[in-house]
Design an enzyme around this catalytic site. Sequence first.
Site, short mmCIF file in Angstrom:
data_model
loop_
_atom_site.label_atom_id
_atom_site.label_comp_id
_atom_site.label_asym_id
_atom_site.label_seq_id
_atom_site.Cartn_x
_atom_site.Cartn_y
_atom_site.Cartn_z
N HIS A 62 71.01 36.37 41.88
CA HIS A 62 70.64 35.02 42.29
C HIS A 62 71.61 34.41 43.28
CE1 HIS A 62 69.07 34.96 37.90
NE2 HIS A 62 68.13 35.42 38.69
N LYS A 72 80.70 30.34 42.36
CA LYS A 72 80.75 30.47 40.90
C LYS A 72 82.07 31.10 40.47
CE LYS A 72 75.77 31.32 40.58
NZ LYS A 72 74.74 32.29 40.18
N TYR A 132 80.54 29.73 33.28
CA TYR A 132 80.92 29.71 34.68
C TYR A 132 80.82 28.31 35.27
CZ TYR A 132 75.85 30.25 35.53
OH TYR A 132 74.48 30.10 35.54
N ASP A 170 62.76 37.70 37.78
CA ASP A 170 63.66 38.67 38.39
C ASP A 170 63.04 40.05 38.56
OD1 ASP A 170 65.73 36.87 38.73
OD2 ASP A 170 66.61 37.29 36.77
#
Length: 190
Positions: A62, A72, A132, A170
Amino acid sequence: MQIQRFAIRDLLLISPVKHSDARGFFSEVYRSDALLAAGVNEQFVQDNHVYSQKSGVLRGLHFQAPPHAQGKLVRCVRGAILDVAVDIRAGSPTFGHHLAAELSAENWQQLWVPPGFAHGYLTLEADCEVVYKVTQYWNPSAERAIAWNDPALAIDWGTSLPELTIANKDRDNPLLADLEPVFRYQHGNV
């Protein structure tokens, strides 16, 4: 805090120090001054916490398109994951290359994934928790992805993969070669 650089510019593996004694441990897992010294001058706006019940959960690959591109700072606080970042910056000398790092509660490492990279991970154990920080809020209209199994990326997700658990969103993502350029590489910046 130790910071390791890689051939793929701007990716960092961060190893916070754990101080243990009879009570347990203490660790500074985030220090803005240490990241700034390593070239990360980003403001984090949100912390995310993800739980995966089974081994073999694959999330990704992603990214968010500008102006909502996210950096991130990823760590696994329970279990272990194979964390993967793919350089998708057009013009980058490492365009299409990836880094795969095992992040676990045991090794206590973190991966900095800046904007301009697609990101995903595979849980290597059951009951994994991943935490995260992100530099931009989630924006559904900016959400994009590339195929986790793109043969051109040659990502080794593991030779003894269990049956994978993958979200429907996905399953049919485009190959990197079919993606219109979203990020441009300019002397180490997107």
